[in-house]
Scaffold this active site. Sequence first.
Site, PDB file in Angstrom:
ATOM      1  N   ASP A   7      -5.037 -13.575  -2.858  1.00  0.00           N
ATOM      2  CA  ASP A   7      -4.355 -13.320  -1.557  1.00  0.00           C
ATOM      3  C   ASP A   7      -4.336 -14.796  -0.703  1.00  0.00           C
ATOM      4  OD1 ASP A   7      -3.726 -10.736  -2.074  1.00  0.00           O
ATOM      5  OD2 ASP A   7      -4.857  -9.855  -0.469  1.00  0.00           O
ATOM      6  N   GLU A  32     -10.594  -6.794  -4.768  1.00  0.00           N
ATOM      7  CA  GLU A  32     -10.589  -7.638  -3.924  1.00  0.00           C
ATOM      8  C   GLU A  32     -11.913  -7.893  -3.202  1.00  0.00           C
ATOM      9  OE1 GLU A  32      -6.904  -7.847  -1.758  1.00  0.00           O
ATOM     10  OE2 GLU A  32      -7.807  -8.484   0.028  1.00  0.00           O
ATOM     11  N   ASP A  35      -5.718 -13.655   9.056  1.00  0.00           N
ATOM     12  CA  ASP A  35      -4.758 -13.605   7.978  1.00  0.00           C
ATOM     13  C   ASP A  35      -3.544 -14.402   8.520  1.00  0.00           C
ATOM     14  OD1 ASP A  35      -6.142 -11.606   6.426  1.00  0.00           O
ATOM     15  OD2 ASP A  35      -5.120  -9.838   7.274  1.00  0.00           O
ATOM     16  N   GLU A  40      -9.029 -13.519  -1.836  1.00  0.00           N
ATOM     17  CA  GLU A  40      -8.572 -13.955  -0.553  1.00  0.00           C
ATOM     18  C   GLU A  40      -9.167 -14.938   0.190  1.00  0.00           C
ATOM     19  OE1 GLU A  40      -6.735 -10.596   1.905  1.00  0.00           O
ATOM     20  OE2 GLU A  40      -7.119 -11.659   3.667  1.00  0.00           O
ATOM     21  N   ASP A  43       2.412   1.947   3.404  1.00  0.00           N
ATOM     22  CA  ASP A  43       3.498   0.975   3.656  1.00  0.00           C
ATOM     23  C   ASP A  43       4.754   1.375   3.488  1.00  0.00           C
ATOM     24  OD1 ASP A  43       1.089  -0.509   4.259  1.00  0.00           O
ATOM     25  OD2 ASP A  43       1.400  -1.897   2.555  1.00  0.00           O
ATOM     26  N   HIS A  65     -11.179 -13.811   3.210  1.00  0.00           N
ATOM     27  CA  HIS A  65     -12.417 -13.036   2.943  1.00  0.00           C
ATOM     28  C   HIS A  65     -13.492 -13.891   2.564  1.00  0.00           C
ATOM     29  CE1 HIS A  65      -9.822  -9.198   2.260  1.00  0.00           C
ATOM     30  NE2 HIS A  65      -9.505  -9.906   3.311  1.00  0.00           N
ATOM     31  N   HIS A 110       0.829  -1.232   0.006  1.00  0.00           N
ATOM     32  CA  HIS A 110       0.103   0.020  -0.066  1.00  0.00           C
ATOM     33  C   HIS A 110       0.787   1.304   0.025  1.00  0.00           C
ATOM     34  CE1 HIS A 110      -2.523  -2.865   2.064  1.00  0.00           C
ATOM     35  NE2 HIS A 110      -3.647  -2.342   1.860  1.00  0.00           N
ATOM     36  N   ASP A 153     -10.819 -11.409  10.204  1.00  0.00           N
ATOM     37  CA  ASP A 153      -9.902 -11.484   9.219  1.00  0.00           C
ATOM     38  C   ASP A 153      -8.643 -11.650   9.819  1.00  0.00           C
ATOM     39  OD1 ASP A 153      -9.025 -11.635   6.653  1.00  0.00           O
ATOM     40  OD2 ASP A 153      -8.708  -9.517   6.345  1.00  0.00           O
TER      41      ASP A 153
HETATM   42  C1  XLS Z   1      -7.730  -6.512   4.145  1.00  0.00           C
HETATM   43  C2  XLS Z   1      -7.108  -6.864   2.669  1.00  0.00           C
HETATM   44  C3  XLS Z   1      -6.125  -5.961   2.267  1.00  0.00           C
HETATM   45  C4  XLS Z   1      -5.985  -5.984   0.784  1.00  0.00           C
HETATM   46  C5  XLS Z   1      -5.010  -4.887   0.297  1.00  0.00           C
HETATM   47  O1  XLS Z   1      -8.574  -7.391   4.693  1.00  0.00           O
HETATM   48  O2  XLS Z   1      -7.038  -8.104   2.781  1.00  0.00           O
HETATM   49  O3  XLS Z   1      -4.749  -6.393   3.037  1.00  0.00           O
HETATM   50  O4  XLS Z   1      -5.220  -7.078   0.689  1.00  0.00           O
HETATM   51  O5  XLS Z   1      -5.483  -3.639   0.645  1.00  0.00           O
HETATM   52 NI    NI Z   2      -6.041  -9.032   0.996  1.00  0.00          NI
HETATM   53 NI    NI Z   3      -7.573  -9.368   4.417  1.00  0.00          NI
END
Ligand code: XLS
Ligand code: NI
Ligand code: NI
Length: 437
Positions: free
Chosen positions: A297, A233, A310, A269, A105, A272, A102, A308
Site C-alpha cells: 500500500d 495488511e 494516507d 503499507e 466502496d 502503517h 472494499h 494514518d
Molecule cells: C486502513 C487500511 C485500509 C486497507 C484496506 O488503514 O490501510 O485502507 O488498505 O482495508
Molecule cells: Ni491500506
Molecule cells: Ni492505512
Amino acid sequence: MKTFFPEVSAPIAYEGPDSKNPLAFKYYDANRIVGNKTMAEHLRIAVAYWHTFVGNGGDPFGAPAYERTWDTGSTALERAEHRARAAFEFFTKLGVNFYCFHDRDISPEGANASEYVKNMEHMTGLLKALQNDTGVKLLWGTSNLTANPRYTHGAATNPDPAVMACAALQVKTTMDATKELGGVNYVFWGGREGYETLLNTNMQREMEQMARFFHMVVDYAKTTGFTGQLLIEPKPKEPTKHMYDFDAATVLGFLRQYDLIDHFKLNIEANHATLAGHTFDHDLTIASMNGKLGSIDANVGDLLLGWDTDQYALDLETVTKCMLIVLKQGGLNPGGLNFDAKVRRGSIDGLDLFYGHIGSMDAFARGLLTAQRILDDDLLPKFVRDRYAGYDDGLGKRIMDGKESLTSLAEWAMNHEEPQRRSGRQEMLENLLQSYF
Ligand code: XLS
Ligand code: NI
Ligand code: NI
C-alpha cells in the site's frame, strides 16, 4: 455519454522531466523498459476506490467537503453505478491498469443481508462490463469489517460468534466478487481486530478466533477455486488502540503459530510501518526476507501527526528504498503498488485526484529508475556484502555450518587478538545514496 472529469480531456501523457504541464507525467512512462520489464509491469499501480471515489473530505471536526460529480442519483445503488463509471473514466484517463476496492466502496450495504448480497452481485456485473470495456483489472478486493457498528468489538475477534458469522458473509461474498472479476489478490486488514482494555478482553481467545477464521478463509478459497494471493495488511493502531496485526514481524509470528504461514503473504503499507515505530523499508525488508512481501500500500504519513494520514508518497529516498527491495526480490507480481492515499480536505476538485496520483506515480517511477541504477552500479550492495564477508569462509563459515561450538569459539577467542574495529561508514553511504538523486 456523461463525463465525470471534463477537466481532463485526453489520457495523461508522458512528457519527460522538463515538462511543466501539471497534467503530464515527467517520469512515469508506462512502456519504458527498465531491466527486464516495462515500468508498468514493475510498478503495477492500482487506484484505491475508497479514498478516490468514496472519501468525502469529512473529518471529526467538519462535514463532508467535496461535491463529487458522480455522487448523484435517487437511490444508493444508482449512486454506486455513477461512482463506478466515474472510477473507470478516471483509471482510463490516468492510464493505470489496476484498482482495489472494499465491498462497501463498490456497493451499498442495503437494509439486510440478502440486499447486501444482491447489490454486490449487481455491482460486480457492472464492474465486469467496465473492466471488459477498458482493460483495467482488479488488483485486490477486501471486505470492510470496521465501519458497521456491529464490528465495534471486532469482527472475527468479537466475543459474539454471530458477529463472526456476519464477517464470514461479507468475506465470502467479496471473495466471490473478486474471483468473478479476475482479482489476483485478496486483502485482510483487521482494523477492529484488537482491543481497548484487557478488563473486558481475553486476548488468547480472540487470537484463536482470528486464526480459525483465517483457516475457514483458506478452505473456502480452495473449494471455490479462488487462486488469488491472500494477504494480511499489518497496522499497529487506529481505529483500535491495540491491533493484533501490529507489524510485519508480529503477523509472521501469528501465521507461524497458527499454521497459516503457507497460505498468506503480507501487504505492507508505508504509513502503517511508521505508525508502528518502524521505517517503511524496515517492514518491507522483514516481509521480503521471509519470502512474504506480497503487495504494497503505497502512501506516506506525516511524521508530525500521529495517525494514518494516507498521503501520496513523493519523497525520493523513501520510494527508492522501497523499489530497491522490490527489485531485489524480483518484483511484486501478482501484487502491486496500491495507492492507498487521499487528497487533503482542502483539495476539493476532481482535478486534485489527478494531481495526487500523477505526482506519486512519477515519484515511484523515479524510485524505480534510481533503484535500478543503484543495483547496476553495485556499490551499495557490494559494501553490504563485503561487510559480512567474514562469514563467507574460514571461521564464519564454520560457525554457520554448525562446525563450531560455544566452547570451541571461546577457545578461539582466547588464542587471538582483540578483533579489529571497522567503521560502518554510514555518512559515506548516505552521501553515496544522495548522489543518485
Ligand atoms: C486502513 C487500511 C485500509 C486497507 C484496506 O488503514 O490501510 O485502507 O488498505 O482495508
Ligand atoms: Ni491500506
Ligand atoms: Ni492505512
